[in-house]
Scaffold this active site. Structure first.
Site, PDB file in Angstrom:
ATOM      1  N   ARG A  68      11.006  -2.617  11.186  1.00 20.96           N
ATOM      2  CA  ARG A  68       9.919  -2.096  11.997  1.00 20.96           C
ATOM      3  C   ARG A  68       9.628  -3.049  13.147  1.00 20.96           C
ATOM      4  NH1 ARG A  68       4.988   0.007   8.260  1.00 20.96           N
ATOM      5  NH2 ARG A  68       3.808  -1.231   9.772  1.00 20.96           N
ATOM      6  N   ARG A  80      -1.503  -9.041  12.771  1.00 18.92           N
ATOM      7  CA  ARG A  80      -1.995  -7.970  11.886  1.00 18.92           C
ATOM      8  C   ARG A  80      -2.789  -8.578  10.733  1.00 18.92           C
ATOM      9  NH1 ARG A  80       3.561  -5.478  10.602  1.00 18.92           N
ATOM     10  NH2 ARG A  80       2.473  -4.177   9.078  1.00 18.92           N
ATOM     11  N   ARG A  86     -10.238   0.865   8.345  1.00 13.54           N
ATOM     12  CA  ARG A  86      -9.839  -0.547   8.449  1.00 13.54           C
ATOM     13  C   ARG A  86     -10.972  -1.427   8.928  1.00 13.54           C
ATOM     14  NH1 ARG A  86      -3.716  -1.597   8.707  1.00 13.54           N
ATOM     15  NH2 ARG A  86      -3.025   0.478   8.246  1.00 13.54           N
ATOM     16  N   ARG A 113      11.494  -6.486   4.918  1.00 14.30           N
ATOM     17  CA  ARG A 113      11.352  -5.023   4.816  1.00 14.30           C
ATOM     18  C   ARG A 113      12.354  -4.339   5.754  1.00 14.30           C
ATOM     19  NH1 ARG A 113       5.686  -2.041   5.549  1.00 14.30           N
ATOM     20  NH2 ARG A 113       5.627  -3.232   7.487  1.00 14.30           N
ATOM     21  N   LYS A 120       0.839  -1.207   0.000  1.00 14.47           N
ATOM     22  CA  LYS A 120       0.000   0.000   0.000  1.00 14.47           C
ATOM     23  C   LYS A 120       0.873   1.256   0.000  1.00 14.47           C
ATOM     24  CE  LYS A 120      -2.166  -1.124   3.827  1.00 14.47           C
ATOM     25  NZ  LYS A 120      -1.474  -2.402   4.125  1.00 14.47           N
TER      26      LYS A 120
HETATM   27  P1  AP5 Z   1       4.817  -1.678   1.896  1.00 12.19           P
HETATM   28  O1  AP5 Z   1       4.554  -0.785   0.733  1.00 12.19           O
HETATM   29  O2  AP5 Z   1       5.585  -1.138   3.052  1.00 12.19           O
HETATM   30  O3  AP5 Z   1       3.440  -2.375   2.367  1.00 12.19           O
HETATM   31  P2  AP5 Z   1       2.192  -1.802   3.173  1.00 12.19           P
HETATM   32  O4  AP5 Z   1       0.987  -2.450   2.582  1.00 12.19           O
HETATM   33  O5  AP5 Z   1       2.227  -0.306   3.204  1.00 12.19           O
HETATM   34  O6  AP5 Z   1       2.504  -2.464   4.555  1.00 12.19           O
HETATM   35  P3  AP5 Z   1       2.349  -1.930   6.044  1.00 12.19           P
HETATM   36  O7  AP5 Z   1       2.963  -3.013   6.883  1.00 12.19           O
HETATM   37  O8  AP5 Z   1       2.888  -0.549   6.220  1.00 12.19           O
HETATM   38  O9  AP5 Z   1       0.801  -1.925   6.191  1.00 12.19           O
HETATM   39  P4  AP5 Z   1      -0.004  -2.038   7.471  1.00 12.19           P
HETATM   40  O10 AP5 Z   1      -1.345  -1.676   6.963  1.00 12.19           O
HETATM   41  O11 AP5 Z   1       0.063  -3.307   8.205  1.00 12.19           O
HETATM   42  O12 AP5 Z   1       0.731  -1.045   8.455  1.00 12.19           O
HETATM   43  P5  AP5 Z   1       0.530   0.491   8.794  1.00 12.19           P
HETATM   44  O13 AP5 Z   1       1.845   1.121   8.795  1.00 12.19           O
HETATM   45  O14 AP5 Z   1      -0.543   1.078   7.962  1.00 12.19           O
HETATM   46  O15 AP5 Z   1       5.538  -2.990   1.335  1.00 12.19           O
HETATM   47  C1  AP5 Z   1       5.951  -4.021   2.216  1.00 12.19           C
HETATM   48  C2  AP5 Z   1       7.327  -4.557   1.780  1.00 12.19           C
HETATM   49  O16 AP5 Z   1       7.181  -5.206   0.505  1.00 12.19           O
HETATM   50  C3  AP5 Z   1       8.391  -3.457   1.584  1.00 12.19           C
HETATM   51  O17 AP5 Z   1       9.636  -3.980   1.955  1.00 12.19           O
HETATM   52  C4  AP5 Z   1       8.351  -3.182   0.054  1.00 12.19           C
HETATM   53  O18 AP5 Z   1       9.607  -2.742  -0.404  1.00 12.19           O
HETATM   54  C5  AP5 Z   1       7.979  -4.556  -0.494  1.00 12.19           C
HETATM   55  N1  AP5 Z   1       7.152  -4.517  -1.684  1.00 12.19           N
HETATM   56  C6  AP5 Z   1       6.176  -3.635  -1.990  1.00 12.19           C
HETATM   57  N2  AP5 Z   1       5.601  -3.946  -3.160  1.00 12.19           N
HETATM   58  C7  AP5 Z   1       6.214  -5.076  -3.594  1.00 12.19           C
HETATM   59  C8  AP5 Z   1       6.057  -5.913  -4.751  1.00 12.19           C
HETATM   60  N3  AP5 Z   1       5.138  -5.641  -5.695  1.00 12.19           N
HETATM   61  N4  AP5 Z   1       6.857  -7.010  -4.863  1.00 12.19           N
HETATM   62  C9  AP5 Z   1       7.774  -7.286  -3.918  1.00 12.19           C
HETATM   63  N5  AP5 Z   1       7.980  -6.541  -2.814  1.00 12.19           N
HETATM   64  C10 AP5 Z   1       7.209  -5.449  -2.651  1.00 12.19           C
HETATM   65  O19 AP5 Z   1      -0.056   0.388  10.271  1.00 12.19           O
HETATM   66  C11 AP5 Z   1       0.776   0.030  11.353  1.00 12.19           C
HETATM   67  C12 AP5 Z   1      -0.028  -0.036  12.637  1.00 12.19           C
HETATM   68  O20 AP5 Z   1      -0.648   1.235  12.903  1.00 12.19           O
HETATM   69  C13 AP5 Z   1      -1.206  -1.024  12.615  1.00 12.19           C
HETATM   70  O21 AP5 Z   1      -0.783  -2.341  12.924  1.00 12.19           O
HETATM   71  C14 AP5 Z   1      -2.117  -0.434  13.701  1.00 12.19           C
HETATM   72  O22 AP5 Z   1      -1.644  -0.734  14.973  1.00 12.19           O
HETATM   73  C15 AP5 Z   1      -1.947   1.063  13.457  1.00 12.19           C
HETATM   74  N6  AP5 Z   1      -2.952   1.586  12.515  1.00 12.19           N
HETATM   75  C16 AP5 Z   1      -2.732   1.977  11.221  1.00 12.19           C
HETATM   76  N7  AP5 Z   1      -3.886   2.378  10.661  1.00 12.19           N
HETATM   77  C17 AP5 Z   1      -4.852   2.240  11.609  1.00 12.19           C
HETATM   78  C18 AP5 Z   1      -6.251   2.482  11.628  1.00 12.19           C
HETATM   79  N8  AP5 Z   1      -6.918   2.928  10.556  1.00 12.19           N
HETATM   80  N9  AP5 Z   1      -6.909   2.211  12.768  1.00 12.19           N
HETATM   81  C19 AP5 Z   1      -6.276   1.776  13.877  1.00 12.19           C
HETATM   82  N10 AP5 Z   1      -4.951   1.511  13.920  1.00 12.19           N
HETATM   83  C20 AP5 Z   1      -4.250   1.744  12.802  1.00 12.19           C
END
Ligand code: AP5
Length: 229
Positions: free
Chosen positions: A165, A176, A98, A132, A21
């Protein structure tokens, strides 16, 4: 190049952890010339700065649980209001909503045009997140398998040592995926599908391949809606 469709200017990005994402959001925001709000980044910044919100959110994030509803809704409301004040040309919102309760809260703030789901299976998520690495100074994201830095675990952009992370451990990733995504997000995805807002993209493939699919799907939807892609 900005897409000329008037129909998709308020986009929310859905998908499991590690779906790409953040990776795709950055490219898409540039491509569509839309302001980008990354919920996880806002929360991590609050944790780093030690704000009251950050202090409350940290324990939930470390356990792989959703941060309490009121906290995250207030954060997103403020971010959206700032964008509205600064021009109101639309937004790309990564990581919110979410679940159904968050979607309902969002409806009270603004409407959306598209819910873009990047769909990636669990085993690919685990593979990506174990490799990552992030730069805590400039925020750049790498992957030791697919997008490695030029020098061993050093940020290409600013020279900082890369880190993993704290929520990318296998146990937290499993939580997650299983709780946040499989339990909380599935009813939300279904609800967007029923409303005709869901655009689901296969997220397996290179970053460029996935980006191409997203752009084509948005353009196809735009053309279908009578826009001018
Ligand atoms: P990356 O682009 O970093 O993936 P992502 O989908 O953004 O993953 P996140 O782990 O950041 O998503 P998340 O939703 O769990 O966490 P968030 O930070 O939002 O890509 C991942 C890896 O793959 C990277 O190394 C990249 O280089 C690689 N990659 C990308 N595309 C690729 C491809 N096509 N092929 C191969 N490799 C690839 O949330 C963190 C925490 O915050 C949550 O757990 C929760 O506690 C809190 N939080 C966030 N939002 C909310 C909400 N709305 N409500 C309540 N709590 C929340």
């Amino acid at each position: 190049m900005a897409m000329g469709c008037a129909g998709a200017k308020r986009i929310v990005l859905l998908g499991p952890p590690g779906a790409g994402k953040g990776t795709q959001a950055e490219r898409l925001a540039r491509h569509l010339d839309l302001p980008l709000i990354v919920t996880g980044d806002l929360l991590r910044a609050a944790v780093r700065e030690g704000t009251p919100l950050g202090r409350q959110a940290k324990a939930y994030m470390d356990r792989g649980e959703l941060v309490p509803h009121e906290l995250v809704v207030a954060l997103i409301r403020e971010a959206l209001q700032k964008i509205e004040v600064e021009g109101g040309k639309g937004f790309l919102l990564d990581g919110f909503p979410r679940n159904l309760a968050q979607a309902q809260a969002l409806e009270g703030i603004t409407s959306i045009d598209v819910a873009l789901l990047i769909d990636v299976p669990r085993e690919e998520v685990v593979r990506r997140l174990s490799a990552r690495r992030v730069c805590e100074r400039c925020g750049r994201v790498y992957n030791l398998l697919t997008q490695p830095p030029q020098r061993d675990e050093i940020c290409d952009a600013c020279g900082e040592k890369l880190t993993q992370r704290s929520d990318d451990t296998p146990e937290v990733v499993a939580k997650r995926f299983d709780v946040q995504y499989n339990q909380e997000a599935q009813p939300l995805i279904e609800s967007y599908r029923q409303k005709g807002l869901l655009l689901s993209i296969d997220g397996v493939g290179s970053v460029e391949e996935v980006f191409g699919r997203i752009v084509r799907a948005l353009e196809g939807r735009c053309a279908g809606a009578g826009g001018s892609p």
